[in-house]
Design an enzyme around this catalytic site. Structure first.
Site, mmCIF file in Angstrom:
data_model
loop_
_atom_site.group_PDB
_atom_site.id
_atom_site.type_symbol
_atom_site.label_atom_id
_atom_site.label_comp_id
_atom_site.label_asym_id
_atom_site.label_seq_id
_atom_site.Cartn_x
_atom_site.Cartn_y
_atom_site.Cartn_z
ATOM 1 N N GLN A 184 -5.262 13.049 -4.414
ATOM 2 C CA GLN A 184 -4.247 12.032 -4.726
ATOM 3 C C GLN A 184 -4.619 11.186 -5.937
ATOM 4 O O GLN A 184 -3.894 10.262 -6.295
ATOM 5 C CB GLN A 184 -4.022 11.127 -3.499
ATOM 6 C CG GLN A 184 -3.442 11.903 -2.323
ATOM 7 C CD GLN A 184 -3.377 11.090 -1.049
ATOM 8 O OE1 GLN A 184 -3.738 9.914 -1.014
ATOM 9 N NE2 GLN A 184 -2.917 11.723 0.020
ATOM 10 N N HIS A 248 -5.772 8.126 -0.751
ATOM 11 C CA HIS A 248 -5.316 6.752 -0.486
ATOM 12 C C HIS A 248 -5.869 5.736 -1.488
ATOM 13 O O HIS A 248 -6.673 4.876 -1.145
ATOM 14 C CB HIS A 248 -5.674 6.326 0.941
ATOM 15 C CG HIS A 248 -4.891 7.074 1.970
ATOM 16 N ND1 HIS A 248 -4.749 6.633 3.249
ATOM 17 C CD2 HIS A 248 -4.177 8.235 1.895
ATOM 18 C CE1 HIS A 248 -3.997 7.502 3.931
ATOM 19 N NE2 HIS A 248 -3.645 8.482 3.122
ATOM 20 N N GLU A 344 5.912 1.645 6.751
ATOM 21 C CA GLU A 344 6.386 0.279 6.961
ATOM 22 C C GLU A 344 6.933 -0.356 5.691
ATOM 23 O O GLU A 344 6.381 -0.172 4.609
ATOM 24 C CB GLU A 344 5.226 -0.619 7.430
ATOM 25 C CG GLU A 344 4.603 -0.211 8.738
ATOM 26 C CD GLU A 344 3.468 -1.152 9.142
ATOM 27 O OE1 GLU A 344 3.153 -2.092 8.357
ATOM 28 O OE2 GLU A 344 2.908 -0.948 10.232
ATOM 29 N N TYR A 354 -1.546 -7.407 8.098
ATOM 30 C CA TYR A 354 -0.428 -6.515 8.468
ATOM 31 C C TYR A 354 -0.845 -5.432 9.472
ATOM 32 O O TYR A 354 -0.061 -4.549 9.783
ATOM 33 C CB TYR A 354 0.219 -5.949 7.189
ATOM 34 C CG TYR A 354 0.908 -7.076 6.438
ATOM 35 C CD1 TYR A 354 0.168 -7.968 5.655
ATOM 36 C CD2 TYR A 354 2.265 -7.323 6.602
ATOM 37 C CE1 TYR A 354 0.774 -9.052 5.036
ATOM 38 C CE2 TYR A 354 2.880 -8.407 5.980
ATOM 39 C CZ TYR A 354 2.124 -9.259 5.200
ATOM 40 O OH TYR A 354 2.732 -10.350 4.602
ATOM 41 N N TYR A 365 -2.359 12.283 12.607
ATOM 42 C CA TYR A 365 -1.773 13.579 12.293
ATOM 43 C C TYR A 365 -2.109 14.617 13.366
ATOM 44 O O TYR A 365 -1.407 15.603 13.535
ATOM 45 C CB TYR A 365 -2.247 14.064 10.921
ATOM 46 C CG TYR A 365 -1.686 13.236 9.796
ATOM 47 C CD1 TYR A 365 -0.328 13.298 9.495
ATOM 48 C CD2 TYR A 365 -2.491 12.388 9.053
ATOM 49 C CE1 TYR A 365 0.202 12.530 8.474
ATOM 50 C CE2 TYR A 365 -1.966 11.621 8.028
ATOM 51 C CZ TYR A 365 -0.628 11.701 7.737
ATOM 52 O OH TYR A 365 -0.117 10.940 6.735
HETATM 53 CA CA LIG Z 1 1.371 -2.733 9.804
#
Ligand SMILES: [Ca+2]
Length: 477
Positions: A184, A248, A344, A354, A365
């Site tokens: 990524q 990520h 989200e 969060y 997964y």
């Molecule tokens: Ca969250």
């Protein structure tokens, strides 16, 4: 199968009302071979166990990395089209959600509007055209001059200028940084300084090799007058600690009215490094707020906390690849790529947590629960997402439609979906998601970044090297 594209009869109406202007080459590429291939894949997928997407995720993690599942999701799209039509026939007066695929988790929303918003349909006739093709993964875009875009190429680490009017693509701009482009990683986002006309400063994010692994880095350089090079490029911020992984990175950047920079980072995916999203001594899984020199903004929430990094603005995020300011409220909205389900939409407030990876509306997964399998955020002391997707929408770049060229789109949010392959349109009223639409569901492209031009065109880049321009019918030329 989780990669439903949310087709319904209404979606088909929209798509059929879109007039396409594409080159012959592209039309041929998209039409017959893909649907034939999809039919074959339906048989293959029918043999596989439903509801488990392991095959789509391995060997790495989320659909952001995979390059083959877009074909597979096409197959499930066609299946879900039939199911969606059946469901639409059973009208009971209630608006059906845009999502027609079953949930992959057993979680319930914390409030009714938190997921599966009713489907909405754009009434305006749209022109959809492919302006440029044959690019690489165009991870980030910025309009630096009217109808001219700076576009990053993730894998080749090139920065290009795409002219939306004459459809030209420049040679690569020199002076861009060395990147780690595995998985990524690569050259990620691009934005320009608020005073770009004078300073010529271009800001880039990228994954960088440093001692101990890779980090998400921010750098800046001045675009030369002849637009062929970035001069004096320097790294201004590194989201430490380094980690020996290539997933990520987050990596979106956006300037606010204070002319400071918000940066999103990922939590580097693996267990246990991802737990650092909860730690205030690591820049992983955070929203970060820095000056144009990479220094923490002096109003940041943890600046007085000796044990916390001063650049942190909010924490407990997974992998945030979309950010924008709501045109009316001015709030910073982000979209986080979830695990299996649980993507989200969040409104970012300084100092807030969060929840990732303590709580999530998604599952691993592998199908296993995350942590103790708790979805509800607020009850655990975290901020509830304003909205989540189950199954995934695989959200990448996003942009509010801050324009009145297509009046019904004004202040709506558009998000690029990687797998399933569509653009999500979200309608927000008083911070509640009241409607959702899926656009370009038949294109089969992984939509990577979304931009709204000053003219009000919606621009979408894809991993397949295309740049789309979507305008109200008759406005495209
Ligand atoms: Ca969250």
């Amino acid at each position: 199968m989780i990669f439903g594209a949310g087709f319904s009869g209404l979606n088909f109406n929209i798509v059929s009302s879109i007039s396409y202007k594409r080159g012959e080459k592209t039309m041929g590429k998209v039409s017959w071979p893909r649907s034939t291939f999809s039919l074959m894949l339906i048989f293959i997928l029918a043999l596989a166990a439903c509801g488990n997407d392991d095959a789509l995720e391995e060997p790495t993690d989320d659909p952001d990395t995979a390059t083959e599942e877009s074909e597979e999701s096409d197959a499930s799209t066609e299946e879900s089209a039939d199911e969606g039509a059946d469901e639409s026939a059973n009208t009971d007066g209630e608006a059906e959600p845009a999502e027609t695929e079953p949930q992959v988790t057993d979680f319930e929303p914390a409030f009714p509007e938190q997921t599966r918003a009713p489907e909405v349909v754009t009434e305006a006739e749209l022109d959809v055209e492919v302006v440029v093709e044959d690019l690489g993964v165009s991870w980030g875009m910025e309009e630096f001059d009217t109808n001219r875009l700076l576009v990053t190429q993730r894998d080749s680490a090139e920065l290009l200028i795409v002219n939306l009017e004459d459809r030209s693509v420049s040679d690569p701009i020199e002076g861009t940084p060395e990147v780690n482009n595995e998985d990524q990683g690569g050259l990620l986002d691009v934005t320009i300084a608020p005073d770009f006309d004078e300073s010529r400063l271009v800001f880039l994010t990228f994954s960088q090799d440093i001692e101990g692994g890779t980090v998400t880095s921010v750098g800046k350089g001045a675009l030369s007058e002849d637009e062929t090079s970035l001069e004096d490029f320097e790294v201004i911020f590194q989201a430490t600690p380094a980690y020996d992984g290539t997933l990520h990175y987050g990596g979106r950047i956006i300037f606010d009215d204070e002319e400071n920079l918000f940066l999103t980072t990922g939590e580097r995916s693996d267990d246990p490094i991802r737990e650092r999203a909860q730690d205030l001594d690591a820049y992983l899984g955070k929203v970060i707020y820095i000056t144009q020199d990479g220094e923490p903004v002096d109003t940041n929430p943890f600046i007085e906390d000796e044990d916390a990094l001063d650049g942190i603005y909010s924490y407990g995020h997974r992998n945030t690849q979309g950010v924008d300011f709501h045109p009316e409220t001015g709030d910073l909205w982000i979209v986080e790529f979830g695990p299996q389900a649980g993507d989200e939409l969040n409104i970012i407030e300084p100092g807030n947590n969060y929840g990732w990876p303590v709580v999530s509306y998604g599952i691993e997964y592998t199908g296993e629960l995350i942590n103790e399998g708790i979805s509800e955020h607020e009850a655990q002391g975290f901020v509830e997402p304003r909205y989540y997707w189950d199954p995934t929408s695989a959200p990448s770049g996003m942009s509010f439609y801050d324009n009145d060229a297509i009046p019904e789109w004004e202040n709506n949010l558009f998000i690029g979906g990687l797998a399933p392959n569509y653009i999500v349109r979200v309608i927000i009223e008083d911070d509640i998601i009241v409607g959702e639409e899926r656009l370009l569901t038949e294109e089969g492209e992984r939509f990577r970044d979304i931009l709204v031009t000053e003219d009000g065109a919606l621009i979408a880049s894809t991993d397949g090297g295309l740049i789309y321009r979507i305008t109200g019918a008759g406005e495209g030329e």
